[in-house]
Design a protein around this motif. Structure first.
Motif, PDB file in Angstrom:
ATOM      1  N   CYS A  50       0.846  -1.183   0.000  1.00 33.93           N
ATOM      2  CA  CYS A  50       0.000   0.000   0.000  1.00 33.93           C
ATOM      3  C   CYS A  50       0.883   1.235   0.000  1.00 33.93           C
ATOM      4  O   CYS A  50       1.954   1.229   0.619  1.00 33.93           O
ATOM      5  CB  CYS A  50      -0.918  -0.009   1.215  1.00 33.93           C
ATOM      6  SG  CYS A  50      -2.026   1.402   1.270  1.00 33.93           S
ATOM      7  N   PRO A  99      -9.339   2.956  -1.365  1.00 36.08           N
ATOM      8  CA  PRO A  99     -10.329   3.099  -0.291  1.00 36.08           C
ATOM      9  C   PRO A  99     -11.033   4.443  -0.417  1.00 36.08           C
ATOM     10  O   PRO A  99     -10.699   5.247  -1.297  1.00 36.08           O
ATOM     11  CB  PRO A  99      -9.451   3.070   0.956  1.00 36.08           C
ATOM     12  CG  PRO A  99      -8.200   3.759   0.507  1.00 36.08           C
ATOM     13  CD  PRO A  99      -8.010   3.406  -0.943  1.00 36.08           C
ATOM     14  N   ASP A 100     -11.978   4.690   0.423  1.00 39.45           N
ATOM     15  CA  ASP A 100     -12.543   6.028   0.515  1.00 39.45           C
ATOM     16  C   ASP A 100     -11.401   6.998   0.842  1.00 39.45           C
ATOM     17  O   ASP A 100     -10.496   6.636   1.608  1.00 39.45           O
ATOM     18  CB  ASP A 100     -13.602   6.058   1.618  1.00 39.45           C
ATOM     19  CG  ASP A 100     -14.308   7.399   1.690  1.00 39.45           C
ATOM     20  OD1 ASP A 100     -15.340   7.552   1.019  1.00 39.45           O
ATOM     21  OD2 ASP A 100     -13.802   8.274   2.420  1.00 39.45           O
ATOM     22  N   ARG A 103      -9.892   7.321   4.287  1.00 36.50           N
ATOM     23  CA  ARG A 103      -9.126   6.217   4.869  1.00 36.50           C
ATOM     24  C   ARG A 103      -7.702   6.236   4.360  1.00 36.50           C
ATOM     25  O   ARG A 103      -7.443   6.550   3.205  1.00 36.50           O
ATOM     26  CB  ARG A 103      -9.775   4.882   4.516  1.00 36.50           C
ATOM     27  CG  ARG A 103     -11.142   4.700   5.144  1.00 36.50           C
ATOM     28  CD  ARG A 103     -11.754   3.380   4.713  1.00 36.50           C
ATOM     29  NE  ARG A 103     -13.024   3.118   5.378  1.00 36.50           N
ATOM     30  CZ  ARG A 103     -13.840   2.132   5.055  1.00 36.50           C
ATOM     31  NH1 ARG A 103     -13.527   1.315   4.080  1.00 36.50           N
ATOM     32  NH2 ARG A 103     -14.973   1.974   5.712  1.00 36.50           N
ATOM     33  N   SER A 106      -3.871   0.573   4.123  1.00 29.79           N
ATOM     34  CA  SER A 106      -4.150  -0.639   4.885  1.00 29.79           C
ATOM     35  C   SER A 106      -3.897  -1.839   4.000  1.00 29.79           C
ATOM     36  O   SER A 106      -4.105  -1.775   2.786  1.00 29.79           O
ATOM     37  CB  SER A 106      -5.597  -0.647   5.377  1.00 29.79           C
ATOM     38  OG  SER A 106      -5.927  -1.886   5.982  1.00 29.79           O
ATOM     39  N   ASP A 108      -5.640  -4.495   4.669  1.00 29.87           N
ATOM     40  CA  ASP A 108      -6.915  -5.172   4.898  1.00 29.87           C
ATOM     41  C   ASP A 108      -7.833  -4.887   3.721  1.00 29.87           C
ATOM     42  O   ASP A 108      -8.307  -3.752   3.559  1.00 29.87           O
ATOM     43  CB  ASP A 108      -7.524  -4.683   6.201  1.00 29.87           C
ATOM     44  CG  ASP A 108      -8.882  -5.304   6.501  1.00 29.87           C
ATOM     45  OD1 ASP A 108      -9.427  -5.030   7.571  1.00 29.87           O
ATOM     46  OD2 ASP A 108      -9.386  -6.062   5.645  1.00 29.87           O
ATOM     47  N   TYR A 109      -8.122  -5.877   2.924  1.00 30.56           N
ATOM     48  CA  TYR A 109      -8.884  -5.651   1.691  1.00 30.56           C
ATOM     49  C   TYR A 109     -10.301  -5.160   1.965  1.00 30.56           C
ATOM     50  O   TYR A 109     -10.921  -4.534   1.112  1.00 30.56           O
ATOM     51  CB  TYR A 109      -8.918  -6.906   0.820  1.00 30.56           C
ATOM     52  CG  TYR A 109      -9.674  -8.076   1.383  1.00 30.56           C
ATOM     53  CD1 TYR A 109      -9.011  -9.109   2.041  1.00 30.56           C
ATOM     54  CD2 TYR A 109     -11.055  -8.174   1.248  1.00 30.56           C
ATOM     55  CE1 TYR A 109      -9.694 -10.182   2.555  1.00 30.56           C
ATOM     56  CE2 TYR A 109     -11.751  -9.255   1.757  1.00 30.56           C
ATOM     57  CZ  TYR A 109     -11.074 -10.256   2.417  1.00 30.56           C
ATOM     58  OH  TYR A 109     -11.752 -11.324   2.929  1.00 30.56           O
ATOM     59  N   SER A 110     -10.824  -5.426   3.157  1.00 32.13           N
ATOM     60  CA  SER A 110     -12.207  -5.025   3.452  1.00 32.13           C
ATOM     61  C   SER A 110     -12.346  -3.503   3.566  1.00 32.13           C
ATOM     62  O   SER A 110     -13.464  -2.983   3.579  1.00 32.13           O
ATOM     63  CB  SER A 110     -12.696  -5.693   4.734  1.00 32.13           C
ATOM     64  OG  SER A 110     -11.994  -5.190   5.859  1.00 32.13           O
ATOM     65  N   ARG A 111     -11.240  -2.790   3.626  1.00 33.43           N
ATOM     66  CA  ARG A 111     -11.284  -1.335   3.771  1.00 33.43           C
ATOM     67  C   ARG A 111     -11.279  -0.623   2.417  1.00 33.43           C
ATOM     68  O   ARG A 111     -11.234   0.601   2.372  1.00 33.43           O
ATOM     69  CB  ARG A 111     -10.106  -0.860   4.614  1.00 33.43           C
ATOM     70  CG  ARG A 111     -10.155  -1.389   6.055  1.00 33.43           C
ATOM     71  CD  ARG A 111      -8.956  -0.955   6.866  1.00 33.43           C
ATOM     72  NE  ARG A 111      -8.835   0.486   6.976  1.00 33.43           N
ATOM     73  CZ  ARG A 111      -9.460   1.215   7.893  1.00 33.43           C
ATOM     74  NH1 ARG A 111     -10.283   0.643   8.754  1.00 33.43           N
ATOM     75  NH2 ARG A 111      -9.274   2.527   7.948  1.00 33.43           N
ATOM     76  N   TYR A 112     -11.336  -1.380   1.339  1.00 34.59           N
ATOM     77  CA  TYR A 112     -11.231  -0.811  -0.002  1.00 34.59           C
ATOM     78  C   TYR A 112     -12.561  -0.879  -0.728  1.00 34.59           C
ATOM     79  O   TYR A 112     -13.293  -1.867  -0.625  1.00 34.59           O
ATOM     80  CB  TYR A 112     -10.141  -1.519  -0.798  1.00 34.59           C
ATOM     81  CG  TYR A 112      -8.765  -1.164  -0.307  1.00 34.59           C
ATOM     82  CD1 TYR A 112      -8.249  -1.716   0.864  1.00 34.59           C
ATOM     83  CD2 TYR A 112      -7.981  -0.248  -0.997  1.00 34.59           C
ATOM     84  CE1 TYR A 112      -7.000  -1.362   1.326  1.00 34.59           C
ATOM     85  CE2 TYR A 112      -6.719   0.099  -0.556  1.00 34.59           C
ATOM     86  CZ  TYR A 112      -6.235  -0.454   0.611  1.00 34.59           C
ATOM     87  OH  TYR A 112      -5.007  -0.102   1.072  1.00 34.59           O
ATOM     88  N   ASP A 113     -12.838   0.180  -1.485  1.00 36.46           N
ATOM     89  CA  ASP A 113     -14.139   0.299  -2.143  1.00 36.46           C
ATOM     90  C   ASP A 113     -14.093   0.086  -3.648  1.00 36.46           C
ATOM     91  O   ASP A 113     -15.014  -0.470  -4.226  1.00 36.46           O
ATOM     92  CB  ASP A 113     -14.720   1.694  -1.872  1.00 36.46           C
ATOM     93  CG  ASP A 113     -14.853   1.982  -0.388  1.00 36.46           C
ATOM     94  OD1 ASP A 113     -14.382   3.050   0.053  1.00 36.46           O
ATOM     95  OD2 ASP A 113     -15.428   1.144   0.321  1.00 36.46           O
TER      96      ASP A 113
END
Length: 125
Positions: A50, A99-100, A103, A106, A108-113
């Motif tokens: 990242c 991500p937004d 943010r 990270s 952590d893939y769940s933090r990406y849109d």
């Protein structure tokens, strides 16, 4: 519409190198951290690297630390992932994501849109 497009994947021999590109359209990358992720068949999506806004910080997964380098060229609206000393365990589909803007970086893939469609990297002799 926000869009990310990866390129640069392919077949490479063990020990070889590739440079992946992530080009943005529909928005300017200046305000976004960008992450690279990969997923091999039957495995969880893994955070690779990242880069923060203005490239003030970079992060790497343990498995690629010292071999991969992330960089960004905001004038070209593009983020790069230079991959050196590749081995069979690096074989996967590679994705870039944003991500937004609120943010930061990270793995952590769940933090990406917003996600690209992916590019395949195969390391084999």
């Amino acid at each position: 519409q926000l869009q990310l497009v990866e390129s640069g994947g392919g077949l490479v021999q063990p020990g070889g190198s590739l440079r992946l590109s992530c080009a943005a359209s529909g928005f300017t990358l200046d305000y976004y951290a960008i992450g690279w992720f990969r997923q091999a068949p039957g495995k969880e999506r893994e955070g690779v690297s990242c880069i923060s806004v203005r490239a003030t910080r970079t992060y790497y997964g343990d498995s690629v630390e010292g071999r991969f380098t992330i960089s960004r060229d905001d004038a070209r609206n593009t983020v790069y992932l230079q991959m050196n000393d590749l081995n069979a365990e690096d074989t996967a589909s590679y994705y870039c994501a944003a991500p937004d803007p609120s943010r930061g970086c990270s793995l952590d893939y769940s933090r990406y849109d917003t996600w690209g469609q992916g590019t395949q990297v195969t390391v084999s002799s």
